[in-house]
Design a protein around this motif. Structure first.
Motif, short mmCIF file in Angstrom:
data_model
loop_
_atom_site.label_atom_id
_atom_site.label_comp_id
_atom_site.label_asym_id
_atom_site.label_seq_id
_atom_site.Cartn_x
_atom_site.Cartn_y
_atom_site.Cartn_z
N UNK A 33 21.55 -17.58 -20.36
CA UNK A 33 22.91 -17.47 -19.87
C UNK A 33 22.89 -16.66 -18.58
N UNK A 34 23.92 -16.84 -17.77
CA UNK A 34 24.08 -16.02 -16.56
C UNK A 34 24.57 -14.63 -16.97
N UNK A 35 24.37 -13.62 -16.13
CA UNK A 35 24.75 -12.25 -16.50
C UNK A 35 26.25 -11.97 -16.42
N UNK A 36 27.05 -12.95 -15.97
CA UNK A 36 28.48 -12.73 -15.82
C UNK A 36 29.29 -13.84 -16.49
N UNK A 37 29.37 -13.82 -17.83
CA UNK A 37 30.22 -14.80 -18.52
C UNK A 37 31.68 -14.58 -18.15
N UNK A 38 32.50 -15.61 -18.31
CA UNK A 38 33.92 -15.51 -17.96
C UNK A 38 34.76 -16.08 -19.10
N UNK A 39 36.05 -15.75 -19.07
CA UNK A 39 36.97 -16.33 -20.05
C UNK A 39 37.40 -17.71 -19.55
N UNK A 64 24.96 -12.04 -23.19
CA UNK A 64 24.27 -11.55 -22.00
C UNK A 64 22.76 -11.78 -22.11
N UNK A 65 22.10 -12.07 -20.97
CA UNK A 65 20.65 -12.34 -20.95
C UNK A 65 19.84 -11.06 -20.83
N UNK A 123 19.30 -17.12 -9.62
CA UNK A 123 19.78 -17.78 -8.41
C UNK A 123 21.30 -17.76 -8.35
N UNK A 124 21.92 -17.91 -9.52
CA UNK A 124 23.38 -18.01 -9.60
C UNK A 124 23.88 -17.09 -10.72
N UNK A 125 24.27 -15.89 -10.33
CA UNK A 125 24.82 -14.94 -11.30
C UNK A 125 26.34 -14.95 -11.28
N UNK A 126 26.92 -15.59 -10.27
CA UNK A 126 28.37 -15.63 -10.08
C UNK A 126 28.86 -17.06 -10.28
N UNK A 127 29.91 -17.25 -11.07
CA UNK A 127 30.40 -18.59 -11.38
C UNK A 127 30.85 -19.35 -10.14
N UNK A 128 31.55 -18.69 -9.25
CA UNK A 128 32.03 -19.37 -8.05
C UNK A 128 30.87 -19.95 -7.25
N UNK A 129 29.81 -19.17 -7.09
CA UNK A 129 28.63 -19.65 -6.34
C UNK A 129 27.98 -20.83 -7.05
N UNK A 130 27.91 -20.75 -8.38
CA UNK A 130 27.29 -21.84 -9.15
C UNK A 130 28.09 -23.13 -8.99
#
Length: 301
Positions: free
Chosen positions: A226-232, A275-276, A287-294
């Protein structure tokens, strides 16, 4: 390295085999049928899971096995028959992986066995890492626990075993295209109450985390992919809206999803914040820890 993949023709498997080939590895795909596969240089196809198959005879000098093959948990309502296929496909293929390894004169260094964050159960308030215990007994959690229990038997053969617990993998396949479609049609909105967590990961990170687990011998047991910044869910939908420049306005009530999907709606209406921790501890760089960037990378193409 010589790396064997089961389930190599799926969304993740295809990306994984291309990554491994491009990095100079020899790849063998275990497949139920030798027909209909794109022939790639550096990739060998070996038939398995059919009567009379003995794939171990064609697997020499294997360094790692990545076991992804299983019945999809999506695609249709969770009828009793569907649930049986979901569980039996995981257990039966994993038993065959054990048999293959047991019959190999030279054992692989590691087995990477697919798993899922569903292990932890559902919660809007808890945060889970690989060190979290799970008391969950819902369908998904039960399936994952039985799957990991079966795969864990490979450790008896002195083979390092990693359970890659995948979150929602974002890419041009999998769940994301279905989640994006309403926004492209102008009717996107929050699903359910919007408070449920989505523990997501970009497909490129998912692939590279698997490769990372292969090459880092200190990684054992569960590993959250998983990425380090999950979102709702609400933020997830709003981010899709922003990236696509489409409205986010038409909510989908929980009751409608339950009527349409039955028990399978739990995958969307409930979630978990995962969390990873193991990847972070061992120095993996996302490479992609932020949802917007992904999503910009995937949807902005």
């Amino acid at each position: 390295m010589h790396i064997v993949i089961s389930g190599g023709s799926g969304f993740l498997g295809k990306r994984l085999q291309m990554y491994l080939i491009n990095n100079g590895h020899q790849v063998t795909i275990l497949t139920r049928s030798l027909d209909g596969h794109q022939k790639l240089e550096g990739v060998k196809m070996v038939e398995w899971m059919n009567k009379g198959n003995h794939p171990e005879a064609e697997l020499k000098g294997v360094d790692a096995i990545i076991h992804l093959a299983s019945e999809s948990i999506s695609g249709s309502r969770w009828t009793k028959a569907k649930k049986e296929r979901i569980l039996s496909s995981r257990l039966n293929t994993t038993k065959e992986i054990y048999r293959i390894i047991a019959n190999l004169e030279k054992k692989p260094q590691v087995l990477i066995n697919a798993s899922a964050v569903g292990y932890y159960g559902m919660s809007e308030t808890e945060t889970y890492t690989e060190y979290s215990r799970s008391d969950a007994n819902d369908f998904l959690a039960s399936v994952v626990k039985e799957w990991e229990r079966e795969a864990g038997k490979v450790k008896e053969l002195n083979v390092r075993t990693v359970f890659t617990r995948f979150g929602v993998i974002l890419g041009d396949g999998g769940a994301l295209p279905l989640m994006v479609l309403p926004y492209k049609l102008g009717v996107g909105g929050t699903m359910g109450n919007g408070k449920q967590w989505i523990s997501w990961v970009h497909v490129d990170d998912a692939v590279q985390m698997i490769a990372y687990a292969i090459t880092h011998p200190n990684i054992n047991g569960p590993m959250n992919i998983t990425a380090p910044n999950p979102v709702r869910m609400k933020e997830f939908g709003q981010t899709i809206s922003k990236v696509l420049s489409r409205p986010h306005w038409l909510p989908v009530p929980s009751v409608a999803m339950k009527l349409g999907l039955g028990e399978m709606s739990d995958m969307i209406l409930k979630g978990q914040r995962v969390l990873p921790e193991l990847a972070r501890k061992h120095g993996y760089t996302f490479q992609y820890s932020n949802l917007n960037d992904a999503l910009e990378n995937i949807l902005g193409k």
